[in-house]
Design a protein around this motif. Structure first.
Motif, PDB file in Angstrom:
ATOM      1  N   ARG A 183       0.824  -1.206   0.000  1.00  0.00           N
ATOM      2  CA  ARG A 183       0.000   0.000   0.000  1.00  0.00           C
ATOM      3  C   ARG A 183       0.862   1.260   0.000  1.00  0.00           C
ATOM      4  O   ARG A 183       1.799   1.377   0.781  1.00  0.00           O
ATOM      5  N   TYR A 184       0.549   2.164  -0.894  1.00  0.00           N
ATOM      6  CA  TYR A 184       1.287   3.410  -1.083  1.00  0.00           C
ATOM      7  C   TYR A 184       2.744   3.164  -1.455  1.00  0.00           C
ATOM      8  O   TYR A 184       3.604   4.025  -1.247  1.00  0.00           O
ATOM      9  N   ASP A 185       3.024   1.957  -1.977  1.00  0.00           N
ATOM     10  CA  ASP A 185       4.371   1.609  -2.429  1.00  0.00           C
ATOM     11  C   ASP A 185       5.388   1.666  -1.290  1.00  0.00           C
ATOM     12  O   ASP A 185       6.564   1.953  -1.492  1.00  0.00           O
ATOM     13  N   ARG A 186       4.905   1.352  -0.058  1.00  0.00           N
ATOM     14  CA  ARG A 186       5.784   1.414   1.106  1.00  0.00           C
ATOM     15  C   ARG A 186       6.418   0.059   1.358  1.00  0.00           C
ATOM     16  O   ARG A 186       5.743  -0.957   1.411  1.00  0.00           O
ATOM     17  N   GLY A 187       7.708   0.047   1.556  1.00  0.00           N
ATOM     18  CA  GLY A 187       8.406  -1.180   1.900  1.00  0.00           C
ATOM     19  C   GLY A 187       8.404  -2.187   0.770  1.00  0.00           C
ATOM     20  O   GLY A 187       8.101  -1.876  -0.389  1.00  0.00           O
ATOM     21  N   GLU A 188       8.736  -3.415   1.125  1.00  0.00           N
ATOM     22  CA  GLU A 188       8.804  -4.484   0.136  1.00  0.00           C
ATOM     23  C   GLU A 188       7.402  -4.841  -0.346  1.00  0.00           C
ATOM     24  O   GLU A 188       6.457  -4.939   0.436  1.00  0.00           O
ATOM     25  N   ALA A 189       7.253  -5.023  -1.663  1.00  0.00           N
ATOM     26  CA  ALA A 189       5.971  -5.443  -2.235  1.00  0.00           C
ATOM     27  C   ALA A 189       5.748  -6.904  -1.887  1.00  0.00           C
ATOM     28  O   ALA A 189       6.329  -7.798  -2.495  1.00  0.00           O
ATOM     29  N   LEU A 249     -11.227  -5.338   1.271  1.00  0.00           N
ATOM     30  CA  LEU A 249     -11.049  -5.074  -0.162  1.00  0.00           C
ATOM     31  C   LEU A 249     -10.727  -3.605  -0.430  1.00  0.00           C
ATOM     32  O   LEU A 249     -10.898  -3.108  -1.547  1.00  0.00           O
ATOM     33  N   LYS A 250     -10.223  -2.910   0.560  1.00  0.00           N
ATOM     34  CA  LYS A 250      -9.913  -1.481   0.423  1.00  0.00           C
ATOM     35  C   LYS A 250      -8.864  -1.261  -0.661  1.00  0.00           C
ATOM     36  O   LYS A 250      -7.763  -1.821  -0.599  1.00  0.00           O
ATOM     37  N   PRO A 251      -9.137  -0.412  -1.655  1.00  0.00           N
ATOM     38  CA  PRO A 251      -8.197  -0.207  -2.759  1.00  0.00           C
ATOM     39  C   PRO A 251      -7.212   0.936  -2.540  1.00  0.00           C
ATOM     40  O   PRO A 251      -6.304   1.131  -3.351  1.00  0.00           O
ATOM     41  N   VAL A 252      -7.374   1.677  -1.464  1.00  0.00           N
ATOM     42  CA  VAL A 252      -6.593   2.896  -1.244  1.00  0.00           C
ATOM     43  C   VAL A 252      -5.100   2.598  -1.243  1.00  0.00           C
ATOM     44  O   VAL A 252      -4.618   1.706  -0.548  1.00  0.00           O
ATOM     45  N   GLY A 253      -4.360   3.361  -2.046  1.00  0.00           N
ATOM     46  CA  GLY A 253      -2.898   3.267  -2.049  1.00  0.00           C
ATOM     47  C   GLY A 253      -2.331   2.095  -2.809  1.00  0.00           C
ATOM     48  O   GLY A 253      -1.131   1.831  -2.732  1.00  0.00           O
ATOM     49  N   LEU A 254      -3.152   1.375  -3.569  1.00  0.00           N
ATOM     50  CA  LEU A 254      -2.678   0.213  -4.324  1.00  0.00           C
ATOM     51  C   LEU A 254      -2.744   0.503  -5.823  1.00  0.00           C
ATOM     52  O   LEU A 254      -3.827   0.733  -6.374  1.00  0.00           O
ATOM     53  N   PHE A 255      -1.581   0.496  -6.470  1.00  0.00           N
ATOM     54  CA  PHE A 255      -1.481   0.787  -7.896  1.00  0.00           C
ATOM     55  C   PHE A 255      -0.599  -0.257  -8.562  1.00  0.00           C
ATOM     56  O   PHE A 255       0.371  -0.749  -7.982  1.00  0.00           O
ATOM     57  N   ASN A 256      -0.932  -0.579  -9.778  1.00  0.00           N
ATOM     58  CA  ASN A 256      -0.162  -1.562 -10.544  1.00  0.00           C
ATOM     59  C   ASN A 256       1.001  -0.862 -11.237  1.00  0.00           C
ATOM     60  O   ASN A 256       0.945  -0.516 -12.414  1.00  0.00           O
ATOM     61  N   THR A 257       2.078  -0.637 -10.489  1.00  0.00           N
ATOM     62  CA  THR A 257       3.242   0.038 -11.064  1.00  0.00           C
ATOM     63  C   THR A 257       3.960  -0.845 -12.086  1.00  0.00           C
ATOM     64  O   THR A 257       4.670  -0.343 -12.953  1.00  0.00           O
ATOM     65  N   LYS A 259       2.535  -2.466 -14.440  1.00  0.00           N
ATOM     66  CA  LYS A 259       1.863  -2.296 -15.731  1.00  0.00           C
ATOM     67  C   LYS A 259       1.793  -0.841 -16.173  1.00  0.00           C
ATOM     68  O   LYS A 259       1.921  -0.537 -17.362  1.00  0.00           O
ATOM     69  N   TYR A 260       1.605   0.071 -15.177  1.00  0.00           N
ATOM     70  CA  TYR A 260       1.334   1.454 -15.556  1.00  0.00           C
ATOM     71  C   TYR A 260       2.425   2.441 -15.156  1.00  0.00           C
ATOM     72  O   TYR A 260       2.270   3.646 -15.295  1.00  0.00           O
ATOM     73  N   GLY A 261       3.541   1.943 -14.622  1.00  0.00           N
ATOM     74  CA  GLY A 261       4.642   2.845 -14.332  1.00  0.00           C
ATOM     75  C   GLY A 261       4.719   3.242 -12.879  1.00  0.00           C
ATOM     76  O   GLY A 261       4.180   2.586 -11.992  1.00  0.00           O
ATOM     77  N   ALA A 262       5.384   4.344 -12.621  1.00  0.00           N
ATOM     78  CA  ALA A 262       5.685   4.776 -11.261  1.00  0.00           C
ATOM     79  C   ALA A 262       4.428   5.001 -10.443  1.00  0.00           C
ATOM     80  O   ALA A 262       3.347   5.265 -10.978  1.00  0.00           O
ATOM     81  N   PHE A 263       4.594   4.917  -9.121  1.00  0.00           N
ATOM     82  CA  PHE A 263       3.468   5.060  -8.200  1.00  0.00           C
ATOM     83  C   PHE A 263       2.700   6.359  -8.445  1.00  0.00           C
ATOM     84  O   PHE A 263       1.478   6.382  -8.412  1.00  0.00           O
ATOM     85  N   ASP A 264       3.427   7.446  -8.652  1.00  0.00           N
ATOM     86  CA  ASP A 264       2.771   8.745  -8.785  1.00  0.00           C
ATOM     87  C   ASP A 264       2.519   9.141 -10.237  1.00  0.00           C
ATOM     88  O   ASP A 264       2.191  10.289 -10.540  1.00  0.00           O
ATOM     89  N   ALA A 265       2.668   8.171 -11.164  1.00  0.00           N
ATOM     90  CA  ALA A 265       2.426   8.478 -12.578  1.00  0.00           C
ATOM     91  C   ALA A 265       0.938   8.721 -12.819  1.00  0.00           C
ATOM     92  O   ALA A 265       0.098   7.974 -12.314  1.00  0.00           O
ATOM     93  N   PRO A 266       0.581   9.756 -13.572  1.00  0.00           N
ATOM     94  CA  PRO A 266      -0.837  10.063 -13.831  1.00  0.00           C
ATOM     95  C   PRO A 266      -1.586   8.874 -14.438  1.00  0.00           C
ATOM     96  O   PRO A 266      -2.733   8.609 -14.092  1.00  0.00           O
ATOM     97  N   GLU A 267      -0.925   8.152 -15.354  1.00  0.00           N
ATOM     98  CA  GLU A 267      -1.618   7.035 -16.005  1.00  0.00           C
ATOM     99  C   GLU A 267      -1.918   5.904 -15.018  1.00  0.00           C
ATOM    100  O   GLU A 267      -2.846   5.124 -15.222  1.00  0.00           O
ATOM    101  N   ASN A 268      -1.138   5.827 -13.937  1.00  0.00           N
ATOM    102  CA  ASN A 268      -1.404   4.806 -12.924  1.00  0.00           C
ATOM    103  C   ASN A 268      -2.652   5.162 -12.128  1.00  0.00           C
ATOM    104  O   ASN A 268      -3.522   4.328 -11.912  1.00  0.00           O
ATOM    105  N   LYS A 269      -2.745   6.410 -11.714  1.00  0.00           N
ATOM    106  CA  LYS A 269      -3.884   6.821 -10.909  1.00  0.00           C
ATOM    107  C   LYS A 269      -5.191   6.767 -11.684  1.00  0.00           C
ATOM    108  O   LYS A 269      -6.258   6.575 -11.110  1.00  0.00           O
ATOM    109  N   VAL A 270      -5.119   6.879 -12.985  1.00  0.00           N
ATOM    110  CA  VAL A 270      -6.304   6.718 -13.821  1.00  0.00           C
ATOM    111  C   VAL A 270      -6.842   5.302 -13.696  1.00  0.00           C
ATOM    112  O   VAL A 270      -8.047   5.057 -13.733  1.00  0.00           O
TER     113      VAL A 270
END
Length: 462
Positions: A183-189, A249-257, A259-270
């Motif tokens: 979550r939020y790309d913190r620590g080891e995935a 099932l909370k989705p907050v802070g979880l992004f598929n980096t 597939k879509y790049g860096a955690f803070d990439a706009p295309e990821n948050k989309v």
């Protein structure tokens, strides 16, 4: 073997394993009674001591969290079970999780080879009338012993219903869909994440709410109560359309980096998922994965049908289905002192879920105290109680002094810790001060009682 009369510990779960070890560590012989495999329980799958029947996680490791604070207290107190958990840890983000098979095998071998520990594979039907005895039979105490305990206590057990999550074969998970992330790309995935869009979520939600549940067999359906910290996933879903999305099932802070790049990439948050089902690694090799928060009482066929609706689990192979079982406990505020001795019989002690502490680490902690005090009683020494500013002390104080009429199981939590002399508004800072005070008070207490603590590793304080 010592000339000292052995202490009898009944039940070889987490609490019983820790209890027996602490007794032997004090130089007193102990007989550890475990009925498996002579008699099986509804929830266990092996004959190993300290089997983890639900999750393989002991909770958050951070010492500014309740579970992590208790982990560290137990490390310093010389807990064998937490020591082995550290030794057999598997990646789990910020949690302490273990390879449960290796963990149980190792503890069984270590205790069975100790010269002061005799492991007896037998069912104990009655509480021994003489000598020092510790009851650590857990939530599934056998019928005969339960009846004897009820006669001794003069009251029936209280109960709630507990459930375990399914375990999935790693190779059967679709990695084109499921992605590794914390979550939020913190620590080891350390978690596999199965993302859902809105349509997928509601299709899953409706099927989950209407799926057929397993019969409760000999349980009394009308008296069934669920422990809020371990609700079946279908029970959570029935509480509202979005309840799962604010829970397991909370989705907050979880992004598929991936597939879509860096955690803070706009295309990821989309591509932020509407909901996420997480899986936690069960073994060191990553061959088995536990569905986090998916405790369930659905029929096994229904579990396969509904859970395979989760994206990434379309072809999931289940090595263990979710199960549900009754969890029983005594009214500890009426029966026990804060030393875990029965008020009416000081040479009889109890620990673990039987006394109304909830969770793996709490069971181990109770086992440490019960084992330490059982040995002290046998050696003619006064029993110990811990400072209530420590997590262990606060937990035992709660179960021995709560209002008996409304007593319910209690997990480790910061709400039972006494307030600081000066109010601290920031929660993280406040919890950090609770921790610092607890460790300082634990050291002072140990010095006063001529006990040696294990020096902490610097990384353990993080």
């Amino acid at each position: 073997m010592s000339d000292q009369q052995p202490i009898h510990v009944i039940g070889g779960g987490l609490a019983g394993t820790e209890t027996a070890w602490q007794i032997a560590r004090a130089g007193v012989p102990v007989v550890l009674h475990e009925m498996r495999p002579v008699k099986k329980s509804p929830a266990h799958h092996s004959e190993h001591l300290a089997e983890l029947v639900c999750s393989n996680s002991f909770g958050a490791m951070g010492t500014d969290r309740a579970s992590g604070m208790l982990h560290e207290e137990l490390r310093r107190l010389g807990s064998i079970v937490i020591g082995k958990a550290d030794e057999h840890a598997v990646p789990a983000g910020g949690a302490l999780a273990v390879d449960r098979g290796v963990f149980g095998q190792d503890l069984t071998a270590v205790l069975a080879s100790h010269p002061l520990i005799e492991l007896r594979r037998e069912e104990v039907l009655r509480i021994p009338e003489e000598g020092v005895t510790v009851l650590t039979t857990g939530p599934l105490t056998s019928e005969s012993l339960s009846e004897d305990l009820e006669r001794f206590a003069g009251q029936a057990y209280m109960s709630f219903f507990d459930a375990a999550s399914p375990i999935v074969v790693g190779e059967s998970i679709n990695r084109d869909v499921a992605f590794m992330a914390s979550r939020y790309d913190r620590g080891e995935a350390a978690y596999l994440n199965c993302p859902m869009d809105k349509a997928q979520y509601f299709a899953f939600y409706h099927q989950l709410c209407t799926a057929e549940q397993a019969e409760l067999k000999d349980f009394e359906r009308e008296t069934a109560k669920f422990f809020e910290a371990c609700l079946p996933i279908e029970e959570i879903a029935r509480r509202g359309e979005d309840t799962m999305r604010y829970g397991p099932l909370k989705p907050v802070g979880l992004f598929n980096t991936q597939k879509y790049g860096a955690f803070d990439a706009p295309e990821n948050k989309v591509h932020k998922p509407y909901a996420v089902v997480q899986l936690r690694q069960e073994d060191k090799a990553g061959q088995l994965w536990n569905m986090v928060g998916f405790q369930t009482n659905l029929r096994w066929g229904e579990q396969k049908r509904v859970f395979r609706m989760v994206p990434g689990l379309e072809n999931a192979e289940f090595v263990r289905m979710g199960v549900m079982h009754r969890n029983t406990f005594i009214n500890s505020p009426e029966l026990l002192n804060s030393s875990l001795q029965f008020k009416s019989r000081p040479n009889l002690l109890a620990a673990g879920q039987l006394v109304g502490t909830e969770g793996y680490t709490a069971a181990i902690a109770g086992g440490w105290l019960a084992g330490t005090n059982a040995a002290r009683i046998a050696l003619g020494k006064p029993p110990l109680t811990l400072p209530i500013t420590t997590m262990l002390g606060a937990l035992v104080d709660f179960i021995s002094s709560a209002e008996p009429k409304h007593f319910q199981p209690m997990p480790p939590n910061m709400g039972i810790i006494p307030a600081l002399p000066k109010r601290v508004r920031n929660k993280r800072e406040r919890y950090g001060q609770y921790r610092d005070r607890a460790f300082a008070d634990l050291q002072t207490w140990a010095d006063e009682n001529n006990l040696s603590l294990v020096l902490p590793k610097m990384s353990a304080i993080a």
